[in-house]
Design a protein around this motif. Structure first.
Motif, PDB file in Angstrom:
ATOM      1  N   GLN A 168      32.466  -5.321  73.701  1.00 12.95           N
ATOM      2  CA  GLN A 168      32.534  -6.459  72.920  1.00 12.95           C
ATOM      3  C   GLN A 168      33.559  -7.942  73.638  1.00 12.95           C
ATOM      4  O   GLN A 168      33.276  -8.898  74.153  1.00 12.95           O
ATOM      5  N   ARG A 189      40.002  10.899  72.818  1.00 20.91           N
ATOM      6  CA  ARG A 189      41.577  10.452  71.721  1.00 20.91           C
ATOM      7  C   ARG A 189      41.726  11.878  72.550  1.00 20.91           C
ATOM      8  O   ARG A 189      41.414  13.163  72.242  1.00 20.91           O
ATOM      9  N   GLN A 203      30.370   6.317  70.948  1.00 17.74           N
ATOM     10  CA  GLN A 203      29.958   5.726  70.353  1.00 17.74           C
ATOM     11  C   GLN A 203      28.946   4.635  70.603  1.00 17.74           C
ATOM     12  O   GLN A 203      28.931   4.597  71.888  1.00 17.74           O
ATOM     13  N   PHE A 244      40.152  -5.674  64.301  1.00 14.64           N
ATOM     14  CA  PHE A 244      39.840  -6.826  64.614  1.00 14.64           C
ATOM     15  C   PHE A 244      38.364  -7.720  64.076  1.00 14.64           C
ATOM     16  O   PHE A 244      37.233  -8.135  64.381  1.00 14.64           O
ATOM     17  N   GLY A 264      32.617   2.083  60.709  1.00 15.62           N
ATOM     18  CA  GLY A 264      33.416   1.564  61.051  1.00 15.62           C
ATOM     19  C   GLY A 264      31.923   0.125  61.133  1.00 15.62           C
ATOM     20  O   GLY A 264      32.033  -0.495  62.467  1.00 15.62           O
ATOM     21  N   CYS A 265      32.398  -1.158  60.226  1.00 15.36           N
ATOM     22  CA  CYS A 265      31.929  -1.731  60.603  1.00 15.36           C
ATOM     23  C   CYS A 265      32.868  -3.232  60.501  1.00 15.36           C
ATOM     24  O   CYS A 265      34.035  -2.790  59.137  1.00 15.36           O
TER      25      CYS A 265
HETATM   26  N1  PHE Z   1      36.520   0.205  67.035  1.00  7.94           N
HETATM   27  C1  PHE Z   1      36.156   1.345  65.985  1.00  7.94           C
HETATM   28  C2  PHE Z   1      36.965   2.139  65.855  1.00  7.94           C
HETATM   29  O1  PHE Z   1      36.566   2.945  67.045  1.00  7.94           O
HETATM   30  C3  PHE Z   1      34.665   1.013  64.606  1.00  7.94           C
HETATM   31  C4  PHE Z   1      33.845  -0.423  64.860  1.00  7.94           C
HETATM   32  C5  PHE Z   1      34.174  -0.511  66.126  1.00  7.94           C
HETATM   33  C6  PHE Z   1      34.588  -1.049  64.158  1.00  7.94           C
HETATM   34  C7  PHE Z   1      33.322  -2.693  65.493  1.00  7.94           C
HETATM   35  C8  PHE Z   1      34.900  -2.225  63.667  1.00  7.94           C
HETATM   36  C9  PHE Z   1      33.694  -2.583  64.302  1.00  7.94           C
HETATM   37  O2  PHE Z   1      37.087   2.994  64.766  1.00  7.94           O
END
Ligand code: PHE
Length: 323
Positions: A168, A189, A203, A244, A264-265
């Motif tokens: 992003q 990780r 991802q 974020f 997640g979002c």
């Molecule tokens: N980057 C987050 C994670 O690794 C996932 C996420 C992406 C959450 C974009 C919100 C927006 O868990």
């Protein structure tokens, strides 16, 4: 001339024809050319010279024809020697199949590019700013600690990206909105390997920035993606927290009578937009991130995440797909 023509026109196919030819023209007793040679003795020396030459030419002609027949036969014999049998079925080449994670990756790319997302690749080695700081992840945030992140070097910090959200930042820095972007790749990780987690997984990250992007746009996009992948799926948005995004949510999918968290979002935090010089008064956006392995477990009814990387041909062979 007549004999010459006869020699030339004699058609030989089999070795039997060859015998007939040889006897007819060169046979020791009754061969036409042999007889002519015998006749030669009876005529005057002057004529003998002339006729002798002609008969010799005929003899050469006949011998030549026999030579040609032999060489043709030789080629045929060689061909037979190769034992080429065009009726034998060819040996089949085994065709591989795509890896289930690639199939799912391609399906997601296909679904999201259909609704205007652009696919981009990102680097797996990141610096602290793109992976953490620009994404509003403060220094004291636990995901920065050594047990979560694989650092490659300290001061300056380089690491294996812990999520695709770094894409992003890289994209927003370079482009001005509006844009819809999708990126899929490996993240790392420092986790103990088990049936549910690995130190590396894939991802998918989607984000959309424009004027007046709202949470309902986010919901609709996720709904489209999930129902395209799972059919009529029961899903829910559960309030959550990411540094974020604000507000943030987690998406759960109902399967086998339990809710499973799949992504997640949230709405991209205005501070993140400021970090990449996008005017947060004019623009807003959403982002989502999901684990490909986790999603594939549900789609393919797989119980252990480790099987993806075992390279067991019996497992891999089961995946045939158009993608
Ligand atoms: N980057 C987050 C994670 O690794 C996932 C996420 C992406 C959450 C974009 C919100 C927006 O868990």
């Amino acid at each position: 001339e007549k004999i010459k023509e006869e020699i030339q026109c004699f058609h030989m196919k089999t070795s039997n024809d060859l015998d007939i030819f040889r006897i007819k023209f060169l046979g020791k007793k009754k061969g036409i050319i042999t007889i002519l040679f015998k006749e030669l003795k009876k005529i005057s020396i002057q004529k003998r010279k002339i006729y002798g030459k002609i008969i010799n030419e005929l003899k050469k002609e006949a011998q030549n024809k026999i030579k040609i027949f032999h060489s043709k036969n030789e080629i045929q014999k060689n061909e037979k020697g190769l034992k080429f049998d065009p009726t034998i079925p060819g040996t089949s080449i085994e065709i591989g199949s795509r890896h289930p994670l690639s199939i799912l990756k391609n399906r997601i790319i296909d679904l999201l590019t259909k609704i205007g997302f652009t696919y981009v690749d990102g680097a797996e080695i990141e610096d602290d700013w793109h992976n953490f700081t620009a994404l509003n992840i403060p220094i004291f945030h636990p995901s920065r600690e050594m047990q979560d992140t694989f650092f490659l070097c300290k001061n300056p910090d380089f690491l294996l990206r812990t999520h695709t959200s770094s894409v992003q930042i890289r994209y927003m820095k370079k482009h001005s909105p509006p844009f819809r972007v999708l990126s899929i790749g490996k993240v790392y990780r420092n986790e103990t390997i088990s049936s549910r987690s690995n130190f590396m997984f894939h991802q998918a990250e989607g984000f959309y920035i424009d004027k007046k992007v709202s949470f309902s746009d986010l919901k609709q996009t996720i709904h489209y993606l999930i129902t395209s992948l799972f059919g009529k799926a029961k899903m829910r948005f559960r309030p959550s927290y990411f540094p974020f995004t604000e507000p943030s949510a987690e998406v759960d999918l109902y399967c086998n009578s339990e809710w499973i968290e799949i992504m997640g979002c949230g709405m991209i935090d205005p501070q993140v937009l400021k970090n990449v010089n996008i005017d947060s008064e004019i623009y807003s956006g959403f982002a989502f991130g999901l684990g490909i392995e986790r999603l594939a477990l549900i789609i393919y009814k797989i119980k252990d995440i480790r099987i993806y990387f075992d390279n067991d041909i019996r497992f891999l062979n089961q995946f045939k797909s158009e993608f």
